[in-house]
Write an enzyme that holds these catalytic residues in place. Structure first.
Site, PDB file in Angstrom:
ATOM      1  CE  LYS A  13      53.233 -55.138  48.322  1.00 55.23           C
ATOM      2  NZ  LYS A  13      54.552 -54.831  48.903  1.00 55.23           N
ATOM      3  CD  GLU A  97      46.889 -55.038  43.750  1.00 56.78           C
ATOM      4  OE1 GLU A  97      47.726 -55.927  43.549  1.00 56.78           O
ATOM      5  OE2 GLU A  97      46.303 -54.872  44.846  1.00 56.78           O
ATOM      6  CG  HIS A 132      46.200 -50.492  54.260  1.00 58.86           C
ATOM      7  ND1 HIS A 132      45.104 -51.030  53.607  1.00 58.86           N
ATOM      8  CD2 HIS A 132      46.227 -49.173  53.931  1.00 58.86           C
ATOM      9  CE1 HIS A 132      44.507 -50.073  52.907  1.00 58.86           C
ATOM     10  NE2 HIS A 132      45.152 -48.955  53.082  1.00 58.86           N
ATOM     11  NE  ARG A 189      58.224 -60.861  56.332  1.00 58.84           N
ATOM     12  CZ  ARG A 189      57.092 -60.640  56.972  1.00 58.84           C
ATOM     13  NH1 ARG A 189      56.758 -61.415  57.996  1.00 58.84           N
ATOM     14  NH2 ARG A 189      56.279 -59.671  56.621  1.00 58.84           N
TER      15      ARG A 189
END
Length: 307
Positions: A13, A97, A132, A189
């Site tokens: 990430k 973040e 999540h 994907r």
């Protein structure tokens, strides 16, 4: 599908966000650095401010993610996120973040071939989540207008082109109430929720994958891809609502797939089979399609009652 270098890049990430920033794709503000010391992360957390999201660099599915509303709780949340990430993905590295509140989780289906062609097949709204983890997905998003759709699609195509992407992929964004959007990650994907895209475009994305893998050009140009109707997908989970919707094992004693025009069941559920603890609790998907979102919503309710 995409090459191994591309998969490795976007699976990280931190590296993935850096590549998107270099490509001019807006990203969630935060810290993506290589220094993983507790002292540096604490300093960066103070700079980012609260609410804050600690997110594992590797993996996905909500694992290794912790929200921090008070920096007094940062060290405990960091230790918890790192431990879960290490156990799940073999890496305890994290990024920080700014936690954007009241956002929608909007993702764009992109497709690229080996000849440099890249298109998008509109958006999916995946804002309804638990821990999540996506629960309900729909296309198109009831929040996205034509202007925002064009901006999101263009950003997603730019992101895919910047890394030389090939095959099916999903570029995921958080969108604020005032339509400002930020890149969060890219899935290299075809995803669980791809059927709603197939339903609103009339395209078989698995067939597209096979054609691209065989060296063919994309079947359609961007201007030839149309958005028709509305589609909603619900994930079918083996969970116990009385226990906080935690995964539940046991024997499937009764299974009746919903039937009818515009109803699709993607599953391998067999009555009498046992659901074990060795797999993800998602055991199937129910997808409906109609001319309007309201029509799709009503059809979905009827289909769920019929199961």
């Amino acid at each position: 599908g995409p090459g191994p270098d591309t998969i490795r890049l976007m699976a990280d990430k931190a590296a993935g966000k850096l590549s998107m920033q270099e490509a001019g794709v807006p990203c969630v503000p935060g810290y993506d650095g290589a220094d993983q010391s507790a002292r540096t992360l604490r300093q960066e957390a103070q700079s980012v401010g609260t609410p804050l999201l600690i997110k594992a660099v590797a993996g996905g599915g909500g694992r290794g993610m912790r929200r921090v509303d008070d920096l007094a709780d940062f060290e405990e949340a960091l230790a918890s996120a790192r431990s879960e990430a290490q156990n799940a993905f073999g890496s305890g590295d994290v990024i920080l973040e700014r936690y954007l509140e009241q956002t929608r989780h909007i993702e764009i289906q992109v497709f690229a071939d080996q000849h440099g062609n890249v298109v998008h097949l509109f958006e999916r709204d995946c804002s309804t989540q638990r821990r999540h983890q996506k629960v309900i997905e729909e296309a198109p998003s009831p929040f996205v207008n034509d202007t925002l759709r064009e901006a999101l699609g263009s950003a997603a195509v730019k992101a895919a082109a910047a890394i030389g992407y090939v095959g099916a992929g999903t570029v995921e964004f958080l969108v604020t109430p005032d339509s400002e959007f930020f890149f969060i990650e890219m899935n290299t994907r075809l995803q669980v929720e791809h059927p709603v895209t197939e339903e609103i475009t009339g395209q078989d994305l698995v067939e597209w994958q096979l054609k691209v893998a065989d060296g063919e050009a994309l079947p359609l140009r961007q201007e030839d891809i149309s958005l028709l109707g509305a589609s909603i997908e619900v994930r079918l989970y083996a969970e116990n609502p009385a226990d906080g919707f935690m995964p539940q094992t046991g024997v499937i004693t009764n299974w009746q797939p919903a039937k009818g025009t515009g109803i699709r069941n993607d599953h391998m559920i067999i009555q009498g089979n046992a659901v074990s603890a060795r797999y993800d609790p998602m055991i199937g998907k129910l997808i409906v399609r109609e001319k309007s979102r309201e029509g799709a919503r009503k059809k979905l309710i009827r289909a769920l009652l019929d199961m």
